[in-house]
Design a protein around this motif. Structure first.
Motif, PDB file in Angstrom:
ATOM      1  N   ALA A  93      37.528  54.815  46.543  1.00 50.66           N
ATOM      2  CA  ALA A  93      37.677  54.318  47.913  1.00 50.66           C
ATOM      3  C   ALA A  93      38.609  53.119  48.003  1.00 50.66           C
ATOM      4  CB  ALA A  93      36.313  53.946  48.488  1.00 50.66           C
ATOM      5  N   VAL A  94      39.127  52.668  46.865  1.00 57.14           N
ATOM      6  CA  VAL A  94      40.040  51.516  46.866  1.00 57.14           C
ATOM      7  C   VAL A  94      41.442  52.009  47.201  1.00 57.14           C
ATOM      8  CG1 VAL A  94      40.978  49.584  45.551  1.00 57.14           C
ATOM      9  CG2 VAL A  94      38.645  50.385  45.108  1.00 57.14           C
ATOM     10  N   THR A  95      41.914  51.657  48.373  1.00 55.44           N
ATOM     11  CA  THR A  95      43.237  52.091  48.824  1.00 55.44           C
ATOM     12  C   THR A  95      43.975  50.913  49.425  1.00 55.44           C
ATOM     13  OG1 THR A  95      42.353  52.726  50.981  1.00 55.44           O
ATOM     14  CG2 THR A  95      42.442  54.442  49.277  1.00 55.44           C
ATOM     15  N   GLY A  96      45.238  51.164  49.773  1.00 57.04           N
ATOM     16  CA  GLY A  96      46.031  50.127  50.426  1.00 57.04           C
ATOM     17  C   GLY A  96      46.287  48.954  49.507  1.00 57.04           C
ATOM     18  N   ALA A  97      46.289  47.766  50.074  1.00 63.52           N
ATOM     19  CA  ALA A  97      46.542  46.537  49.320  1.00 63.52           C
ATOM     20  C   ALA A  97      45.290  45.674  49.398  1.00 63.52           C
ATOM     21  CB  ALA A  97      47.755  45.802  49.878  1.00 63.52           C
ATOM     22  N   PRO A  98      44.348  45.829  48.457  1.00 64.30           N
ATOM     23  CA  PRO A  98      43.098  45.073  48.533  1.00 64.30           C
ATOM     24  C   PRO A  98      43.309  43.596  48.235  1.00 64.30           C
ATOM     25  CG  PRO A  98      43.200  46.280  46.468  1.00 64.30           C
ATOM     26  CD  PRO A  98      44.401  46.705  47.278  1.00 64.30           C
ATOM     27  N   GLY A  99      42.318  42.799  48.579  1.00 62.86           N
ATOM     28  CA  GLY A  99      42.395  41.359  48.324  1.00 62.86           C
ATOM     29  C   GLY A  99      41.994  41.039  46.902  1.00 62.86           C
ATOM     30  N   THR A 100      40.942  40.240  46.738  1.00 64.59           N
ATOM     31  CA  THR A 100      40.488  39.836  45.408  1.00 64.59           C
ATOM     32  C   THR A 100      39.119  40.433  45.135  1.00 64.59           C
ATOM     33  OG1 THR A 100      41.714  37.751  45.469  1.00 64.59           O
ATOM     34  CG2 THR A 100      39.854  37.871  43.946  1.00 64.59           C
ATOM     35  N   LEU A 101      38.964  41.025  43.949  1.00 61.60           N
ATOM     36  CA  LEU A 101      37.679  41.528  43.482  1.00 61.60           C
ATOM     37  C   LEU A 101      37.169  40.619  42.374  1.00 61.60           C
ATOM     38  CD1 LEU A 101      35.450  43.756  43.193  1.00 61.60           C
ATOM     39  CD2 LEU A 101      36.934  44.788  41.440  1.00 61.60           C
ATOM     40  N   PHE A 102      35.941  40.160  42.503  1.00 58.76           N
ATOM     41  CA  PHE A 102      35.266  39.422  41.439  1.00 58.76           C
ATOM     42  C   PHE A 102      34.140  40.321  40.948  1.00 58.76           C
ATOM     43  CE2 PHE A 102      33.846  34.843  40.235  1.00 58.76           C
ATOM     44  CZ  PHE A 102      33.518  35.272  38.961  1.00 58.76           C
ATOM     45  N   ASP A 103      34.366  40.994  39.825  1.00 61.58           N
ATOM     46  CA  ASP A 103      33.360  41.872  39.234  1.00 61.58           C
ATOM     47  C   ASP A 103      32.696  41.118  38.093  1.00 61.58           C
ATOM     48  OD1 ASP A 103      31.901  43.910  37.974  1.00 61.58           O
ATOM     49  OD2 ASP A 103      33.365  45.434  38.568  1.00 61.58           O
ATOM     50  N   LEU A 136      30.750  41.914  35.761  1.00 61.86           N
ATOM     51  CA  LEU A 136      30.564  42.592  34.480  1.00 61.86           C
ATOM     52  C   LEU A 136      31.710  42.255  33.529  1.00 61.86           C
ATOM     53  CD1 LEU A 136      29.458  46.093  35.806  1.00 61.86           C
ATOM     54  CD2 LEU A 136      27.989  44.306  34.849  1.00 61.86           C
ATOM     55  N   TYR A 137      31.423  42.319  32.220  1.00 64.48           N
ATOM     56  CA  TYR A 137      32.487  42.103  31.246  1.00 64.48           C
ATOM     57  C   TYR A 137      32.460  43.113  30.100  1.00 64.48           C
ATOM     58  CZ  TYR A 137      28.886  39.636  28.479  1.00 64.48           C
ATOM     59  OH  TYR A 137      27.758  39.295  27.780  1.00 64.48           O
ATOM     60  N   ASP A 138      31.424  43.933  30.038  1.00 63.97           N
ATOM     61  CA  ASP A 138      31.354  44.925  28.971  1.00 63.97           C
ATOM     62  C   ASP A 138      30.559  46.121  29.479  1.00 63.97           C
ATOM     63  OD1 ASP A 138      31.567  46.157  26.514  1.00 63.97           O
ATOM     64  OD2 ASP A 138      29.912  45.033  25.599  1.00 63.97           O
ATOM     65  N   PRO A 139      31.192  47.303  29.621  1.00 63.87           N
ATOM     66  CA  PRO A 139      32.589  47.581  29.288  1.00 63.87           C
ATOM     67  C   PRO A 139      33.556  47.054  30.350  1.00 63.87           C
ATOM     68  CG  PRO A 139      31.563  49.530  30.220  1.00 63.87           C
ATOM     69  CD  PRO A 139      30.466  48.510  30.083  1.00 63.87           C
ATOM     70  N   TRP A 140      34.777  46.790  29.916  1.00 61.91           N
ATOM     71  CA  TRP A 140      35.807  46.267  30.803  1.00 61.91           C
ATOM     72  C   TRP A 140      37.130  46.936  30.497  1.00 61.91           C
ATOM     73  CZ3 TRP A 140      35.497  43.546  35.093  1.00 61.91           C
ATOM     74  CH2 TRP A 140      36.673  43.026  35.634  1.00 61.91           C
ATOM     75  N   PRO A 141      37.896  47.253  31.541  1.00 63.09           N
ATOM     76  CA  PRO A 141      37.580  47.057  32.954  1.00 63.09           C
ATOM     77  C   PRO A 141      36.604  48.111  33.461  1.00 63.09           C
ATOM     78  CG  PRO A 141      39.688  48.161  32.755  1.00 63.09           C
ATOM     79  CD  PRO A 141      39.247  47.834  31.353  1.00 63.09           C
ATOM     80  N   THR A 142      35.841  47.768  34.468  1.00 63.95           N
ATOM     81  CA  THR A 142      35.004  48.759  35.128  1.00 63.95           C
ATOM     82  C   THR A 142      35.922  49.706  35.898  1.00 63.95           C
ATOM     83  OG1 THR A 142      34.796  47.438  37.132  1.00 63.95           O
ATOM     84  CG2 THR A 142      33.157  47.066  35.394  1.00 63.95           C
ATOM     85  N   PRO A 143      35.462  50.914  36.207  1.00 60.65           N
ATOM     86  CA  PRO A 143      36.285  51.806  37.032  1.00 60.65           C
ATOM     87  C   PRO A 143      36.723  51.153  38.341  1.00 60.65           C
ATOM     88  CG  PRO A 143      34.506  53.050  36.032  1.00 60.65           C
ATOM     89  CD  PRO A 143      34.249  51.606  35.702  1.00 60.65           C
ATOM     90  N   LEU A 144      35.845  50.364  38.949  1.00 55.63           N
ATOM     91  CA  LEU A 144      36.211  49.690  40.196  1.00 55.63           C
ATOM     92  C   LEU A 144      37.314  48.674  39.958  1.00 55.63           C
ATOM     93  CD1 LEU A 144      35.747  49.183  43.198  1.00 55.63           C
ATOM     94  CD2 LEU A 144      33.953  47.543  42.579  1.00 55.63           C
ATOM     95  N   ALA A 145      37.192  47.867  38.907  1.00 54.02           N
ATOM     96  CA  ALA A 145      38.217  46.864  38.606  1.00 54.02           C
ATOM     97  C   ALA A 145      39.548  47.521  38.263  1.00 54.02           C
ATOM     98  CB  ALA A 145      37.757  45.969  37.462  1.00 54.02           C
ATOM     99  N   ALA A 146      39.499  48.632  37.527  1.00 54.63           N
ATOM    100  CA  ALA A 146      40.731  49.335  37.161  1.00 54.63           C
ATOM    101  C   ALA A 146      41.429  49.887  38.403  1.00 54.63           C
ATOM    102  CB  ALA A 146      40.419  50.456  36.181  1.00 54.63           C
ATOM    103  N   ALA A 147      40.652  50.485  39.299  1.00 57.33           N
ATOM    104  CA  ALA A 147      41.226  51.022  40.540  1.00 57.33           C
ATOM    105  C   ALA A 147      41.801  49.900  41.387  1.00 57.33           C
ATOM    106  CB  ALA A 147      40.156  51.795  41.319  1.00 57.33           C
ATOM    107  N   TRP A 148      41.115  48.775  41.416  1.00 58.13           N
ATOM    108  CA  TRP A 148      41.571  47.628  42.196  1.00 58.13           C
ATOM    109  C   TRP A 148      42.927  47.139  41.681  1.00 58.13           C
ATOM    110  CZ3 TRP A 148      38.095  46.180  46.056  1.00 58.13           C
ATOM    111  CH2 TRP A 148      38.448  45.060  46.815  1.00 58.13           C
ATOM    112  N   SER A 149      43.043  47.038  40.365  1.00 59.50           N
ATOM    113  CA  SER A 149      44.299  46.579  39.765  1.00 59.50           C
ATOM    114  C   SER A 149      45.438  47.552  40.045  1.00 59.50           C
ATOM    115  CB  SER A 149      44.125  46.395  38.259  1.00 59.50           C
ATOM    116  OG  SER A 149      43.247  45.331  37.975  1.00 59.50           O
TER     117      SER A 149
END
Length: 278
Positions: free
Chosen positions: A207-217, A219-232
């Motif tokens: 669901a991460v589309t367009g130009a998102p702002g800042t994500l503070f996830d 979690l640190y293990d495993p990293w990146p999370t699928p959400l963090a990877a999609a955000w990047s």
């Protein structure tokens, strides 16, 4: 910087604890600061064994780091806690003073703020929080200092929604709640703080589309999370759990040892190497 030659001990307590990176970070700090007489260990301690563990501590102990499920269980065993810890009823740091007192603090909240400021986020007009556990209340406490507008918390039950609204009232944050099924709507906020356990947000990555702002996830293990990877991939800024872990540990090292500033970069490098080796 202060210099000490007598044996000084510190440790992280929790259950489970084998995954903790705290020993890696604190030991890296001791090495960088030349504190050869300091040691930092980890102990498997749950809330039922906590009082017994605390009773055995002698004058060589300088401090403790606490993870779940001890952040609230420790409070009755302390002589005093800081205003920051009291604001969320959670202690992650215990200082053992020379006169035998045991003082509780919470470095998660200022650590979260420091991690965001490191990425240039000093103020934000609105924010979203995914989840409603203990870390979510710390996130609200951090947002109380940097968010000027409304915070939307996405939760799974009305009981959790009620809890988050209560924390908002207590912390002075304008909190509205929404059902978890609408969590993808959070991504329109300039700052999204994901506080949920591993795997919880994986289904939201698409669901991460367009130009998102800042994500503070957090979690640190495993990293990146699928959400963090999609955000990047979409060009959004990402602050990770290691950023939080390092910044809160920096504050712990400074409080326990009296050495300031703690070596943030050396601690971060050690944490990154440890995660890469897993």
């Amino acid at each position: 910087m202060t210099a000490r030659t007598e044996l000084r001990r510190a440790a992280v307590l929790g259950s489970p604890i084998t995954h903790s990176l705290s020993p890696v970070l604190h030991r890296a700090a001791y090495a960088e600061l030349g504190l050869s007489h300091w040691s930092y260990d980890r102990f498997e301690v749950d809330e039922f064994r906590l009082a017994g563990f605390m009773a055995k501590l002698d004058s060589t102990w300088a401090g403790l780091s606490l993870t779940m499920p001890l952040k609230r269980a420790i409070i009755p065993l302390l002589d005093d806690i800081s205003d920051t810890a009291a604001s969320v009823e959670a202690v992650n740091t215990v200082l053992l003073t020379g006169d035998g007192r045991r003082l509780g603090d919470n470095t998660d909240i200022p650590g979260m703020i420091a991690a965001l400021r490191e990425r240039g986020m000093d103020k934000v007009e609105s924010a979203a929080v995914l989840g409603a556990g203990a870390t979510a209340s710390s996130a609200l406490a951090a947002l109380a200092r940097i968010c000027t507008g409304q915070v939307t918390a996405y939760v799974r039950s009305e009981a959790r929604a009620h809890e988050m609204r209560g924390w908002g009232e207590r912390l002075g944050v304008d909190v509205r709640t929404a059902d978890w099924d609408r969590a993808h709507e959070a991504f329109a906020a300039p700052l999204v703080i994901a506080t949920t356990p591993a795997g919880t947000t994986d289904s939201l990555a698409g669901a991460v589309t367009g130009a998102p702002g800042t994500l503070f996830d957090v979690l640190y293990d495993p990293w990146p999370t699928p959400l963090a990877a999609a955000w990047s991939r979409q060009g959004g800024a990402v602050v990770g759990g290691l950023d939080l872990l390092v910044h809160q540990a920096v504050l712990q090292v400074e409080q326990m040892t009296g050495c300031t500033p703690a070596p943030l970069q050396a601690m971060r490098n050690a944490g990154e190497r440890a995660l890469e080796a897993r």
